[in-house]
Design a protein around this motif. Structure first.
Motif, PDB file in Angstrom:
ATOM      1  N   HIS A   8       6.271  -3.793   1.122  1.00  0.00           N
ATOM      2  CA  HIS A   8       6.062  -3.104   0.086  1.00  0.00           C
ATOM      3  C   HIS A   8       5.530  -4.152  -1.156  1.00  0.00           C
ATOM      4  O   HIS A   8       6.107  -5.136  -1.291  1.00  0.00           O
ATOM      5  CB  HIS A   8       7.156  -2.261  -0.663  1.00  0.00           C
ATOM      6  CG  HIS A   8       7.094  -1.773  -1.961  1.00  0.00           C
ATOM      7  ND1 HIS A   8       7.779  -2.032  -3.095  1.00  0.00           N
ATOM      8  CD2 HIS A   8       6.345  -0.789  -2.227  1.00  0.00           C
ATOM      9  CE1 HIS A   8       7.488  -1.246  -4.159  1.00  0.00           C
ATOM     10  NE2 HIS A   8       6.442  -0.306  -3.584  1.00  0.00           N
ATOM     11  N   ARG A   9       4.337  -3.805  -1.599  1.00  0.00           N
ATOM     12  CA  ARG A   9       3.504  -4.469  -2.558  1.00  0.00           C
ATOM     13  C   ARG A   9       3.311  -5.970  -1.796  1.00  0.00           C
ATOM     14  O   ARG A   9       3.308  -7.014  -2.467  1.00  0.00           O
ATOM     15  CB  ARG A   9       4.221  -4.928  -3.822  1.00  0.00           C
ATOM     16  CG  ARG A   9       4.562  -3.481  -4.669  1.00  0.00           C
ATOM     17  CD  ARG A   9       5.022  -3.707  -6.038  1.00  0.00           C
ATOM     18  NE  ARG A   9       5.526  -2.449  -6.656  1.00  0.00           N
ATOM     19  CZ  ARG A   9       6.173  -2.243  -7.836  1.00  0.00           C
ATOM     20  NH1 ARG A   9       6.303  -3.393  -8.577  1.00  0.00           N
ATOM     21  NH2 ARG A   9       6.467  -1.109  -8.167  1.00  0.00           N
ATOM     22  N   GLU A  35       2.067  -2.572   2.284  1.00  0.00           N
ATOM     23  CA  GLU A  35       1.622  -1.618   1.413  1.00  0.00           C
ATOM     24  C   GLU A  35       1.297  -2.311   0.086  1.00  0.00           C
ATOM     25  O   GLU A  35       1.833  -3.319  -0.014  1.00  0.00           O
ATOM     26  CB  GLU A  35       2.962  -0.509   0.951  1.00  0.00           C
ATOM     27  CG  GLU A  35       2.364   0.570   0.009  1.00  0.00           C
ATOM     28  CD  GLU A  35       2.388   0.002  -1.405  1.00  0.00           C
ATOM     29  OE1 GLU A  35       2.312   1.253  -2.198  1.00  0.00           O
ATOM     30  OE2 GLU A  35       2.945  -1.016  -1.779  1.00  0.00           O
ATOM     31  N   ASP A  37      -1.192  -2.278  -3.646  1.00  0.00           N
ATOM     32  CA  ASP A  37      -1.941  -1.419  -4.701  1.00  0.00           C
ATOM     33  C   ASP A  37      -3.346  -1.655  -5.258  1.00  0.00           C
ATOM     34  O   ASP A  37      -3.702  -2.941  -5.590  1.00  0.00           O
ATOM     35  CB  ASP A  37      -0.880  -1.442  -6.074  1.00  0.00           C
ATOM     36  CG  ASP A  37       0.451  -1.138  -5.370  1.00  0.00           C
ATOM     37  OD1 ASP A  37       0.830   0.037  -5.361  1.00  0.00           O
ATOM     38  OD2 ASP A  37       1.388  -2.014  -5.565  1.00  0.00           O
ATOM     39  N   HIS A  50      -0.594  -4.298  -9.086  1.00  0.00           N
ATOM     40  CA  HIS A  50       0.227  -3.175  -9.078  1.00  0.00           C
ATOM     41  C   HIS A  50      -0.085  -2.233 -10.210  1.00  0.00           C
ATOM     42  O   HIS A  50      -0.475  -1.183 -10.573  1.00  0.00           O
ATOM     43  CB  HIS A  50       1.695  -3.105  -9.003  1.00  0.00           C
ATOM     44  CG  HIS A  50       2.426  -2.010  -9.364  1.00  0.00           C
ATOM     45  ND1 HIS A  50       3.048  -1.504 -10.433  1.00  0.00           N
ATOM     46  CD2 HIS A  50       3.051  -1.137  -8.233  1.00  0.00           C
ATOM     47  CE1 HIS A  50       3.608  -0.332 -10.392  1.00  0.00           C
ATOM     48  NE2 HIS A  50       3.714  -0.237  -9.097  1.00  0.00           N
ATOM     49  N   GLU A 110      -2.837   1.756  -1.508  1.00  0.00           N
ATOM     50  CA  GLU A 110      -2.338   2.813  -2.515  1.00  0.00           C
ATOM     51  C   GLU A 110      -3.325   2.700  -3.596  1.00  0.00           C
ATOM     52  O   GLU A 110      -3.506   1.799  -4.216  1.00  0.00           O
ATOM     53  CB  GLU A 110      -0.812   2.540  -3.013  1.00  0.00           C
ATOM     54  CG  GLU A 110      -0.574   3.728  -3.802  1.00  0.00           C
ATOM     55  CD  GLU A 110       0.687   3.512  -4.858  1.00  0.00           C
ATOM     56  OE1 GLU A 110       1.617   2.643  -4.403  1.00  0.00           O
ATOM     57  OE2 GLU A 110       0.798   4.172  -6.115  1.00  0.00           O
ATOM     58  N   LYS A 112      -4.441   3.396  -7.138  1.00  0.00           N
ATOM     59  CA  LYS A 112      -3.665   3.616  -8.456  1.00  0.00           C
ATOM     60  C   LYS A 112      -4.493   4.347  -9.432  1.00  0.00           C
ATOM     61  O   LYS A 112      -5.021   3.888 -10.579  1.00  0.00           O
ATOM     62  CB  LYS A 112      -3.272   2.345  -8.992  1.00  0.00           C
ATOM     63  CG  LYS A 112      -2.210   1.732  -8.458  1.00  0.00           C
ATOM     64  CD  LYS A 112      -0.765   2.191  -8.628  1.00  0.00           C
ATOM     65  CE  LYS A 112       0.377   1.606  -8.193  1.00  0.00           C
ATOM     66  NZ  LYS A 112       1.641   2.709  -8.136  1.00  0.00           N
ATOM     67  N   SER A 141      -3.264   5.986   0.386  1.00  0.00           N
ATOM     68  CA  SER A 141      -2.160   6.992  -0.206  1.00  0.00           C
ATOM     69  C   SER A 141      -2.437   6.974  -1.700  1.00  0.00           C
ATOM     70  O   SER A 141      -3.097   5.900  -2.256  1.00  0.00           O
ATOM     71  CB  SER A 141      -0.711   6.585  -0.054  1.00  0.00           C
ATOM     72  OG  SER A 141      -0.411   5.151  -0.295  1.00  0.00           O
ATOM     73  N   PHE A 143      -0.616   8.616  -5.826  1.00  0.00           N
ATOM     74  CA  PHE A 143      -0.034   9.749  -6.510  1.00  0.00           C
ATOM     75  C   PHE A 143      -0.858  10.786  -7.128  1.00  0.00           C
ATOM     76  O   PHE A 143      -0.287  12.000  -7.226  1.00  0.00           O
ATOM     77  CB  PHE A 143       0.850   9.012  -7.647  1.00  0.00           C
ATOM     78  CG  PHE A 143       1.911   8.255  -7.319  1.00  0.00           C
ATOM     79  CD1 PHE A 143       2.966   8.795  -6.593  1.00  0.00           C
ATOM     80  CD2 PHE A 143       2.166   6.821  -7.502  1.00  0.00           C
ATOM     81  CE1 PHE A 143       4.126   8.275  -6.281  1.00  0.00           C
ATOM     82  CE2 PHE A 143       3.039   6.242  -7.376  1.00  0.00           C
ATOM     83  CZ  PHE A 143       4.241   6.878  -6.501  1.00  0.00           C
ATOM     84  N   LEU A 163       1.543  11.075  -1.167  1.00  0.00           N
ATOM     85  CA  LEU A 163       2.624   9.924  -1.845  1.00  0.00           C
ATOM     86  C   LEU A 163       3.319  10.916  -3.180  1.00  0.00           C
ATOM     87  O   LEU A 163       2.622  11.345  -3.827  1.00  0.00           O
ATOM     88  CB  LEU A 163       1.928   8.751  -2.471  1.00  0.00           C
ATOM     89  CG  LEU A 163       2.574   7.888  -3.238  1.00  0.00           C
ATOM     90  CD1 LEU A 163       3.852   7.116  -2.445  1.00  0.00           C
ATOM     91  CD2 LEU A 163       1.622   6.603  -3.582  1.00  0.00           C
ATOM     92  N   TRP A 209       9.503   4.908   0.857  1.00  0.00           N
ATOM     93  CA  TRP A 209       9.617   3.808   0.129  1.00  0.00           C
ATOM     94  C   TRP A 209      10.534   4.128  -0.897  1.00  0.00           C
ATOM     95  O   TRP A 209      11.123   5.206  -1.353  1.00  0.00           O
ATOM     96  CB  TRP A 209       8.209   3.725  -0.580  1.00  0.00           C
ATOM     97  CG  TRP A 209       7.933   4.773  -1.323  1.00  0.00           C
ATOM     98  CD1 TRP A 209       7.320   6.052  -0.704  1.00  0.00           C
ATOM     99  CD2 TRP A 209       7.941   5.208  -2.938  1.00  0.00           C
ATOM    100  NE1 TRP A 209       7.016   6.883  -1.950  1.00  0.00           N
ATOM    101  CE2 TRP A 209       7.313   6.263  -3.011  1.00  0.00           C
ATOM    102  CE3 TRP A 209       8.410   4.326  -3.813  1.00  0.00           C
ATOM    103  CZ2 TRP A 209       7.419   6.809  -4.347  1.00  0.00           C
ATOM    104  CZ3 TRP A 209       8.500   4.785  -5.044  1.00  0.00           C
ATOM    105  CH2 TRP A 209       7.969   6.152  -5.412  1.00  0.00           C
TER     106      TRP A 209
HETATM  107  O1  G3P Z   1       3.139   3.504  -2.091  1.00  0.00           O
HETATM  108  C1  G3P Z   1       4.663   3.559  -2.140  1.00  0.00           C
HETATM  109  C2  G3P Z   1       5.120   2.901  -3.412  1.00  0.00           C
HETATM  110  O2  G3P Z   1       4.432   1.707  -3.626  1.00  0.00           O
HETATM  111  C3  G3P Z   1       4.705   3.716  -4.787  1.00  0.00           C
HETATM  112  O3  G3P Z   1       5.447   2.906  -5.848  1.00  0.00           O
HETATM  113  O4  G3P Z   1       5.176   2.003  -8.047  1.00  0.00           O
HETATM  114  O5  G3P Z   1       5.719   0.560  -6.012  1.00  0.00           O
HETATM  115  O6  G3P Z   1       3.459   1.414  -6.161  1.00  0.00           O
HETATM  116  P1  G3P Z   1       4.863   1.544  -6.614  1.00  0.00           P
END
Ligand code: G3P
Ligand code: MG
Length: 246
Positions: A8-9, A35, A37, A50, A110, A112, A141, A143, A163, A209
């Motif tokens: 993650h990140r 993953e 951003d 992020h 992801e 943003k 992915s 939001f 997501l 996640w």
């Molecule tokens: O993609 C899953 C997760 O990364 C979403 O939340 O804020 O960590 O980007 P965030």
């Protein structure tokens, strides 16, 4: 198929999130992919960071989208995490693909676009995916589900993941409607065994996640999920290795 271990990140417990310092440590720890951003620089380059603004993770200030790539890459994106990471930079997506294109990694990009809409971000990202021939290794992915629709229209060969952080009624239906390959829920929603069972019946790949608790990792490994997105890819790799020795 084995559960994919996704950092993650880029592995945010190991190094400054979304930098090569973190990505490298995540790979060494056993991650199968990242993953990360994405935002769009003023001059049209997808960049890996992020927040919408620079303050939290760099020594710069102001909105990411108001700076050009060259300005963004002069910033220090590492020392907030630890002095040993001083000099880590904000990576451009093109650099990430260039560096890792020959490794068999999964890239969960992801976009943003939920706070700043970046109307050209999906197009710019998919152009790079095609340029590097990574159509089969990227999952987009967001939001912002409009971005997922746009992505499918621009390049239907690239998979998308639904997501969400807030509760969605019948997410399996929404995933089908938007033509998503996978669903990426906040882990909380998979703690309900009925929800998990329903997803399995619907045969939709799950990428929860951010799963940092070893007990929850075990639960999701036992359920045979396609992927687990974690800040601790080293811990998850250990659990996966222990199982293969059973
Ligand atoms: O993609 C899953 C997760 O990364 C979403 O939340 O804020 O960590 O980007 P965030
Ligand atoms: Mg993210």
């Amino acid at each position: 198929m084995a559960t994919l271990n996704i950092a993650h990140r880029g592995g945010s417990a190991l190094g400054p999130e979304n930098t090569f310092a973190a990505f490298e440590k995540a790979l060494a720890a056993g991650a199968d992919g990242f993953e990360f951003d994405l935002h769009l620089s003023r001059d049209g380059h997808p960049v890996i960071i992020h927040d919408e603004t620079l303050e939290r993770t760099t020594n710069g200030s102001g909105p990411v989208g108001e700076a050009v790539l060259e300005e963004l890459q002069k910033l220090d994106a590492g020392s907030w995490f630890g002095s040993e990471f001083t000099g880590a930079r904000i990576p451009a997506l093109a650099e990430l693909f260039e560096r890792y294109k020959d490794k068999n990694l999964l890239f969960n990009a992801e976009l943003k676009t939920d706070i700043v809409s970046y109307p050209h971000l999906a197009e710019a990202v998919l152009k790079l995916v095609s340029r590097f021939g990574l159509e089969e290794r990227v999952i987009i992915s967001s939001f912002n589900w409009e971005t997922l629709k746009a992505s499918r229209t621009i390049n239907p060969k690239v998979r998308t993941g639904l997501l969400y952080a807030l509760e969605v009624e019948n997410p399996w239906d929404m995933a089908r409607e938007l033509n998503c390959y996978s669903v990426h829920p906040l882990f909380f929603y998979l703690q309900n065994p009925e929800t998990l069972a329903r997803f399995r019946r619907e045969s939709i790949p799950l990428y929860p996640w951010t799963v940092n608790d070893p007990e929850m990792m075990e639960t999701f490994l036992n359920a045979g999920l396609e992927a687990i997105i974690t800040d601790y890819p080293g811990e998850l790799a250990q659990l996966i290795r222990a199982r293969s020795g059973r």
